[in-house]
Structures are given as C-alpha cells and as structure tokens.
Motif scaffolding. Structure first.
Motif, PDB file in Angstrom:
ATOM      1  N   SER A 127      -0.160  10.276   5.115  1.00  0.00           N
ATOM      2  CA  SER A 127      -1.649   9.320   5.094  1.00  0.00           C
ATOM      3  C   SER A 127      -2.255   8.979   6.678  1.00  0.00           C
ATOM      4  CB  SER A 127      -1.664   8.031   4.365  1.00  0.00           C
ATOM      5  OG  SER A 127      -0.780   7.143   5.410  1.00  0.00           O
TER       6      SER A 127
ATOM      7  N   ASP B 103      -6.309   6.751  -0.601  1.00  0.00           N
ATOM      8  CA  ASP B 103      -6.776   5.351  -0.929  1.00  0.00           C
ATOM      9  C   ASP B 103      -7.400   5.015  -2.512  1.00  0.00           C
ATOM     10  OD1 ASP B 103      -5.411   4.932   1.499  1.00  0.00           O
ATOM     11  OD2 ASP B 103      -6.435   3.642   2.343  1.00  0.00           O
TER      12      ASP B 103
ATOM     13  N   HIS C 138       0.596  -0.821  -0.038  1.00  0.00           N
ATOM     14  CA  HIS C 138      -0.084  -0.370  -0.091  1.00  0.00           C
ATOM     15  C   HIS C 138       0.720   0.901   0.070  1.00  0.00           C
ATOM     16  CE1 HIS C 138      -3.755   2.447   0.802  1.00  0.00           C
ATOM     17  NE2 HIS C 138      -2.980   2.905   2.119  1.00  0.00           N
TER      18      HIS C 138
ATOM     19  N   HIS D  42       1.110   4.835  -3.241  1.00  0.00           N
ATOM     20  CA  HIS D  42       0.762   5.781  -2.338  1.00  0.00           C
ATOM     21  C   HIS D  42       1.679   6.562  -3.834  1.00  0.00           C
ATOM     22  CE1 HIS D  42      -2.970   6.512   0.102  1.00  0.00           C
ATOM     23  NE2 HIS D  42      -2.589   6.150   1.211  1.00  0.00           N
TER      24      HIS D  42
HETATM   25 ZN    ZN Z   1      -3.307   5.154   2.426  1.00  0.00          ZN
END
Ligand code: ZN
Ligand code: KG4
Length: 337
Positions: free
Chosen positions: A141, A308, A116, A120
């Motif tokens: 984040s 996200d 993840h 980003h």
């Molecule tokens: Zn995220």
C-alpha cells in the motif's frame, strides 16, 4: 436457526488516510461501500495530514447517509459499528473513531475496532470467504509493504517488510519527480501501458532476508532524470511512458524476488495481493503468472477493495462480531501498533 447464526447487519467506517469510506454489510453481503476521495492533496505531492482530517470532518456525515441509503438499511437495523483504529494518520483516524463512538452510543450498539492492515488482507475474503490456507500475501500500500504468511483467516506472520519507503510511496514519489500529480501510482500504471519496460534499467537494492528497500530507487531515478534533463531538456516529458513502464517493471520484479525465495522453503496453497498497489495491472499479471507456474491459487481483491475502503473493515468486523470481540467506548485511535 437461532438468530445469532445469521450474519449481522454492520456499519463500517474507514478514515485512516485520505479516503472517507462507509460500508454497510447485511446478510453476509456488502450492500454499500461509499468512498469520498480527497483531491486537495494532489497539488502538494502527498497527503497533508491537517487537510485530510478537515476533509474527513466535511465528508463523514454525507458519506454515512449515502451508504445507508444505497444499502436500503435504516440505522435502527445496525447491530454494531466498526471503525479503523489504526495504523494511519492520527487526526484522520480520530474523525472516524469519534463518529463511530457517537453512533454506537446513540444507537446503544457495540463498537468493533479494526486493524487497517488486517482489513487489507480480509478484503480477499469478500470474493473468497474460505480460501485454502496457508497462502502468502504480498501486502502493498502507500504506507506498508509486507510479505505475510496467512495460516488462517486471522492468523498471520509477517515474513518480510520494507526498511524505508513503501511500494506505493515509491510509485508516488517517483511520480512526483516526473511531474505526475499525487497519488502517482494509478497514473504510472496507465502511462506504462504505452511504454517500453526495457527502455531504462535501475539497480536493485540488496537487502538481507525477505525485506525490501525502496528509497534507493527513488534516488536513482532522481539523479538519472537530473542528468538527462541537463543533456536533453524535456527528456522526462518526452520519455514519460517509457520511464513509467521501466519503473513499474522494476518495482514489480523487485517485489516478487522475496516472494519467490519464500516459496522455495514454505509449503503454500496460494499467493495473494492486497493493498492499494494490488490495483497495479503489471503486478496482478506477474503475481498471477507466478502462482500459475507453481500450480497455486491466486487471489486479489476486486479494484474497489484494493485501495482504502470500508468494505474491508466490515469484512474483519463480521468475524469479530461472531467472536464478540467488542471495543469499549474508551477505545482510542492508534497511529501505530
Ligand atoms: Zn490502506
Ligand atoms: O491502500 P491504499 O489505498 O492506502 C494506504 O493504506 O496506503 O494505497 C494507496 C497507494 C498509493 O501509493 C497509490 O499510488 C497506490 O496505492 N496505487 C497504485 C495503483 N493504484 C493505487 N500503485 C500502482 N498502480 C496502481 N494501479
């Protein structure tokens, strides 16, 4: 041109936190990036993991169908299925991983596991596929705050990170103290536009090296508001915009301090922002100005790819597909790496 030089047709799934997202990538373009945001958490002041996974279950199939429809792609055209392996909430990740596995199994197509956080950063490549390296990316984040030296597309070195709360978490927790519904970040950004950033000041947490600490700010704001409310009931509501502007200015200035220190002794070609907090208008402005002052390139994803989303997962998957980095069906979700 042989067929393997053509960019693959991929489906990507993101379910690491509270957004259910599916993207379709074809001929190098993201044709669909469909995200269902969960609103059930706002009344709890934060994401409730059990509710998040149940909502992913409820949304998954619909978001998947919508993404294929929007892209005008049939499932038979898909050449691989990508998914977020972690980090994130385990129960939420499991929904995406299981769905990805069943699709891959049913279609007899390979699986691609995606980190993840890498995603980003890869969100930057959607707009700029071949930026000049190295650049420094401030990855901010709801779960992470890191300064990352990016030497090549997927060659990273984390130079600094938060020792406690993430920047987005600080926005959200301070928002909660002010009675702003979760997630507070975007609303603080909005209210700050009509507030005075110099109205209130807070002390900066001193942390060695390039690291950050945000829990002190949250405590300072808590005590400050408690004291003010005692002397002047209704203070928080009355000064909401000034409070938002001051807190936002503090967080942005603080975020840029280690960036400026890193810039002193690391030769860079550019500065970049990524992660949900990179949607913040003040941070985009401040970081853009810093880059400009130093004659550096400045990169930030379009808003759609800041918070996200599965588009950024597809972007990593595209590189992994080329390198044939496929995951086995026994692959499992990981809350942490
Ligand atoms: Zn995220
Ligand atoms: O990347 P993301 O969607 O999820 C995680 O991986 O954590 O980031 C979500 C975070 C939340 O804390 C949210 O409040 C924050 O990003 N955020 C913002 C803004 N938009 C989203 N923070 C400040 N200003 C914004 N405009």
């Amino acid at each position: 041109m042989s067929s393997h030089h053509l960019p693959p047709c991929l489906l990507a799934i993101e379910t690491s936190c509270d957004d259910t997202s599916v993207a379709v990538l074809k001929e190098g373009k993201i044709l669909a990036n469909v995200t269902a945001q969960q609103h059930i958490h706002s009344e709890y002041g934060g994401v409730v993991p059990e509710l998040a996974s149940r909502d992913h279950e409820r949304n998954m199939l619909r978001v998947y169908r919508e993404a294929l429809k929007k892209a005008g792609v049939s499932k038979e055209e898909l050449e691989a299925i990508a998914f977020t392996q972690g980090p994130g909430l385990l129960g939420s990740l499991l929904v995406g991983v299981s769905f990805a596995k069943s699709l891959a199994l049913g279609l007899q197509k390979p699986l691609i596991a995606v980190d993840h956080l890498q995603a980003h950063i890869a969100a930057l490549y959607i707009k700029e596929p071949n930026p000049d390296f190295p650049f420094l990316c401030l990855l901010v984040s709801g779960g992470h705050t890191q300064t990352v030296l990016v030497r090549d597309h997927f060659d990273f070195e984390v130079l600094g990170k938060t020792l406690d709360d993430a920047a987005g978490e600080a926005f959200d927790k301070i928002g909660k103290l002010m009675g702003i519904p979760y997630p507070g970040g975007a609303l603080i950004d909005k209210y700050a536009r009509s507030g005075n950033p110099d109205a209130f000041s807070f002390t900066y947490s001193k942390v060695p090296g390039f690291d950050y600490s945000f829990s002190g700010l949250k405590t300072q704001v808590l005590y400050f508001l408690q004291k003010q409310e005692k002397e002047n009931p209704g203070f928080t509501e009355k000064y909401r915009d000034d409070l938002c502007a001051s807190v936002q200015a503090h967080i942005c200035t603080y975020l840029l301090k280690p960036v400026q220190r890193i810039m002193r002794d690391t030769p860079l070609k550019g500065l970049a922002l990524a992660g949900g907090v990179s949607a913040n208008s003040q941070l985009r402005k401040d970081m853009g100005e810093l880059a400009e002052q130093h004659g550096l390139n400045f990169m930030v994803p379009d808003f759609e790819y800041c918070t996200d989303n599965a588009g950024m997962i597809a972007e990593v998957a595209r590189f992994k597909f080329e390198k044939k980095e496929f995951a086995d069906l026994s692959v499992i979700a990981r809350a942490r790496f």
